[in-house]
Design an enzyme around this catalytic site. Structure first.
Site, PDB file in Angstrom:
ATOM      1  N   HIS A  59       0.840  -1.207   0.000  1.00 63.21           N
ATOM      2  CA  HIS A  59       0.000   0.000   0.000  1.00 63.21           C
ATOM      3  C   HIS A  59       0.870   1.249   0.000  1.00 63.21           C
ATOM      4  O   HIS A  59       1.505   1.581   1.003  1.00 63.21           O
ATOM      5  CB  HIS A  59      -0.933   0.016   1.218  1.00 63.21           C
ATOM      6  CG  HIS A  59      -1.963   1.091   1.126  1.00 63.21           C
ATOM      7  ND1 HIS A  59      -3.307   0.844   1.037  1.00 63.21           N
ATOM      8  CD2 HIS A  59      -1.843   2.446   1.068  1.00 63.21           C
ATOM      9  CE1 HIS A  59      -3.973   1.973   0.945  1.00 63.21           C
ATOM     10  NE2 HIS A  59      -3.097   2.973   0.967  1.00 63.21           N
ATOM     11  N   HIS A  61       1.493   5.410  -2.052  1.00 67.92           N
ATOM     12  CA  HIS A  61       1.008   6.477  -2.953  1.00 67.92           C
ATOM     13  C   HIS A  61       2.213   7.099  -3.644  1.00 67.92           C
ATOM     14  O   HIS A  61       2.757   8.107  -3.183  1.00 67.92           O
ATOM     15  CB  HIS A  61       0.197   7.513  -2.172  1.00 67.92           C
ATOM     16  CG  HIS A  61      -1.083   6.978  -1.649  1.00 67.92           C
ATOM     17  ND1 HIS A  61      -2.287   7.096  -2.326  1.00 67.92           N
ATOM     18  CD2 HIS A  61      -1.356   6.238  -0.536  1.00 67.92           C
ATOM     19  CE1 HIS A  61      -3.238   6.477  -1.645  1.00 67.92           C
ATOM     20  NE2 HIS A  61      -2.692   5.949  -0.553  1.00 67.92           N
ATOM     21  N   GLN A 154      -9.553   9.091  -5.614  1.00 70.91           N
ATOM     22  CA  GLN A 154      -9.307   9.739  -4.310  1.00 70.91           C
ATOM     23  C   GLN A 154     -10.477  10.602  -3.837  1.00 70.91           C
ATOM     24  O   GLN A 154     -10.790  10.645  -2.660  1.00 70.91           O
ATOM     25  CB  GLN A 154      -8.036  10.605  -4.417  1.00 70.91           C
ATOM     26  CG  GLN A 154      -7.752  11.516  -3.246  1.00 70.91           C
ATOM     27  CD  GLN A 154      -7.216  10.790  -2.036  1.00 70.91           C
ATOM     28  OE1 GLN A 154      -6.058  10.410  -1.988  1.00 70.91           O
ATOM     29  NE2 GLN A 154      -8.068  10.564  -1.049  1.00 70.91           N
ATOM     30  N   HIS A 212      -9.459   1.491  -0.165  1.00 71.36           N
ATOM     31  CA  HIS A 212      -9.268   2.267   1.065  1.00 71.36           C
ATOM     32  C   HIS A 212     -10.605   2.157   1.804  1.00 71.36           C
ATOM     33  O   HIS A 212     -11.594   2.740   1.379  1.00 71.36           O
ATOM     34  CB  HIS A 212      -9.002   3.734   0.747  1.00 71.36           C
ATOM     35  CG  HIS A 212      -7.601   4.034   0.322  1.00 71.36           C
ATOM     36  ND1 HIS A 212      -7.060   3.587  -0.853  1.00 71.36           N
ATOM     37  CD2 HIS A 212      -6.624   4.760   0.949  1.00 71.36           C
ATOM     38  CE1 HIS A 212      -5.809   4.025  -0.944  1.00 71.36           C
ATOM     39  NE2 HIS A 212      -5.518   4.731   0.135  1.00 71.36           N
ATOM     40  N   GLU A 215     -11.319   4.079   6.669  1.00 76.39           N
ATOM     41  CA  GLU A 215     -10.180   4.785   7.278  1.00 76.39           C
ATOM     42  C   GLU A 215     -10.736   5.976   8.050  1.00 76.39           C
ATOM     43  O   GLU A 215     -10.631   7.128   7.638  1.00 76.39           O
ATOM     44  CB  GLU A 215      -9.179   5.243   6.216  1.00 76.39           C
ATOM     45  CG  GLU A 215      -7.887   5.789   6.838  1.00 76.39           C
ATOM     46  CD  GLU A 215      -6.903   6.326   5.820  1.00 76.39           C
ATOM     47  OE1 GLU A 215      -7.257   6.409   4.631  1.00 76.39           O
ATOM     48  OE2 GLU A 215      -5.778   6.669   6.224  1.00 76.39           O
ATOM     49  N   ASP A 311       2.068   3.074   3.000  1.00 76.81           N
ATOM     50  CA  ASP A 311       1.118   4.142   2.662  1.00 76.81           C
ATOM     51  C   ASP A 311       1.798   5.410   2.152  1.00 76.81           C
ATOM     52  O   ASP A 311       1.559   5.822   1.024  1.00 76.81           O
ATOM     53  CB  ASP A 311       0.193   4.441   3.863  1.00 76.81           C
ATOM     54  CG  ASP A 311      -1.133   5.068   3.462  1.00 76.81           C
ATOM     55  OD1 ASP A 311      -1.355   5.288   2.256  1.00 76.81           O
ATOM     56  OD2 ASP A 311      -1.959   5.342   4.350  1.00 76.81           O
ATOM     57  N   TRP A 317       0.121  13.546   3.710  1.00 72.82           N
ATOM     58  CA  TRP A 317      -0.454  12.846   4.857  1.00 72.82           C
ATOM     59  C   TRP A 317       0.590  12.480   5.912  1.00 72.82           C
ATOM     60  O   TRP A 317       0.252  12.152   7.036  1.00 72.82           O
ATOM     61  CB  TRP A 317      -1.162  11.568   4.386  1.00 72.82           C
ATOM     62  CG  TRP A 317      -2.305  11.881   3.476  1.00 72.82           C
ATOM     63  CD1 TRP A 317      -3.583  12.189   3.860  1.00 72.82           C
ATOM     64  CD2 TRP A 317      -2.286  11.934   2.043  1.00 72.82           C
ATOM     65  NE1 TRP A 317      -4.343  12.435   2.744  1.00 72.82           N
ATOM     66  CE2 TRP A 317      -3.588  12.279   1.628  1.00 72.82           C
ATOM     67  CE3 TRP A 317      -1.297  11.727   1.069  1.00 72.82           C
ATOM     68  CZ2 TRP A 317      -3.931  12.433   0.267  1.00 72.82           C
ATOM     69  CZ3 TRP A 317      -1.639  11.876  -0.270  1.00 72.82           C
ATOM     70  CH2 TRP A 317      -2.942  12.227  -0.660  1.00 72.82           C
TER      71      TRP A 317
END
Ligand SMILES: [Zn+2]
Length: 427
Positions: A59, A61, A154, A212, A215, A311, A317
């Site tokens: 996982h 990005h 997203q 996702h 979350e 992630d 983030w």
């Protein structure tokens, strides 16, 4: 006389066996004691060191990585400000800049023995610049890193007016996994509707799914239940992953006792992301403050496959990160309280074998006939590797040595004490 291209001698495998590994081309051809007089173009002496199959991140990005501070930092530290910030950033990014950041991250990953990455790529952009960039990056790094891409709407598959069309375009362009974000849709009903459609798309195209999912700290966010149901309805068992699943930390125990067998029956893998979950979740709490992580041990006890994901590294983030899956597992074992030696060993397995199974990687592992990819760590066994998060002395990808790091021994100048110290566990 046996001739090989590369031999790794005397290393300790994660299961404790001491073995030599012989490589020809991009394949492992023998594991165990080598024939007398075996010769090779290159020899790595791994005596006393851990030799593991490569780390795998299920996982990530990649389109956002290494952008921390662009155009500003996430002041509140929340998931929602991160999403808003990424919205600002993606209006100003270019394909070239995303490829360059991705290449730089892949250099870091290669140096850490992280050789397979599943990356979500944002499909909420009518120009699909991120998709173009990540497809280009996948091609550029394929000689040393396997990059698997997830079409990730997203801003919400149903919430964003063009997300559905753009997500399907991304799949047509060669993105290979279907993604979604049901808890970000406008209503619970829209979240459920998005999952029904995404699973149908995956079934029609014969693709895997990675959502996702939940979350959030809201215990009523129960999209995982719908995901399990749609998985079974569409015959997708074994091909679906639920990422994050953080709301489960706050769900009612009776409900979870019914939910876990359903997830197991659907063959859904879980991908908690401990660095990010512990950082982002619980931001609305005062005290007591909830841990942000899903129920890892409980899912494993129910027969659910659970891998650790990274992630984010230096993005809207998350303000830290080093491409080291041992950092991820180290945080995970703390937050999930997996302190028994068997649980710690399992945490190492989660960032190697388990994650490879989630990605469906072919030829993964240290055995004759497998792809010649491995990492030599300055540690004696998997638990020691988690404790030390040590140097990757050598990284071999598809038969080639692609990275080396020196040992991190310190020299001491203390009268009566040894001249160097390595910090290996004494037992
Ligand atoms: Zn994510």
């Amino acid at each position: 006389m046996a001739e090989f291209d590369l031999i790794v001698t005397g290393g300790t495998l994660p299961d404790g066996r001491v073995a030599d590994i012989a490589i020809r081309g991009d394949r492992i051809v023998a594991v165990g004691a080598l024939p007398e007089g075996a010769i090779a173009g290159e020899v790595i002496d791994a005596t006393g060191d851990l030799v593991s199959p490569p780390f795998v991140d299920p996982h990530f990005h990649m389109d956002a990585t290494l952008s921390y501070g662009l155009p500003r930092v996430n002041a509140s530290g929340t998931l929602l400000e991160g999403i808003a910030l990424w919205g600002e950033l993606k209006r100003i990014v270019t394909v070239e800049e995303m490829v360059e950041r991705g290449l730089q991250y892949c250099d870091w990953a290669a140096s850490m023995g992280l050789l397979a990455i599943r990356s979500h790529v944002d499909t909420c952009d009518d120009r699909l610049l991120g998709v173009q960039a990540m497809l280009e990056l996948r091609e550029k790094v394929k000689g040393y890193i396997d990059l698997q891409l997830v079409a990730f709407p997203q801003d919400g598959f149903l919430r964003d007016p063009t997300a559905r069309a753009n997500t399907i375009r991304a799949l047509d362009m060669g993105v290979e996994v279907v993604g979604g974000i049901p808890h970000f849709e406008r209503t619970m009903a829209d979240g459920a509707a998005s999952l029904a459609e995404l699973c149908r798309i995956a079934a029609e195209r014969g693709l895997m799914v990675d959502i996702h999912c939940d979350e959030t700290d809201d215990p009523m966010s129960r999209h995982i239940e719908t995901l399990a149901d749609e998985t079974i309805r569409h015959g997708l068992q074994g091909r679906v992953a639920g990422s994050h699943l953080t709301s489960m930390h706050s769900m009612d125990n009776y409900y979870v006792s019914k939910l876990l067998p359903l997830i197991a029956e659907a063959g859904i893998s879980a991908i908690p992301n401990p660095l990010i979950n512990i950082m982002l979740q619980g931001r609305h709490d005062s005290f007591p403050k909830r841990r942000g992580l899903t129920r890892v041990r409980e899912m494993q006890a129910a027969g659910i496959r659970v891998g650790w994901g990274q992630d984010c590294v230096l993005d809207p983030w998350y303000s830290l990160g080093t491409a080291d899956m041992l950092d991820v597992a180290f945080m995970g074992l703390h937050v999930a309280q997996m302190s028994h030696p068997a649980e710690m060993a399992r945490c190492f397995e989660m960032v190697t074998e388990t994650n490879a199974a989630i990605l469906g990687l072919d030829g993964y592992g240290i055995a004759a006939g497998k792809t010649a990819s491995l990492v030599v760590l300055d540690a004696k066994d998997p638990v020691d590797a988690l404790r030390l998060r040590p140097a990757r002395l050598a990284v071999v990808s598809k038969g080639r040595v692609i990275a080396r790091s020196p040992r991190a021994d310190a020299t001491l100048a203390i009268p009566g004490r040894p001249g160097t110290v390595r910090r290996r566990s004494p037992r």
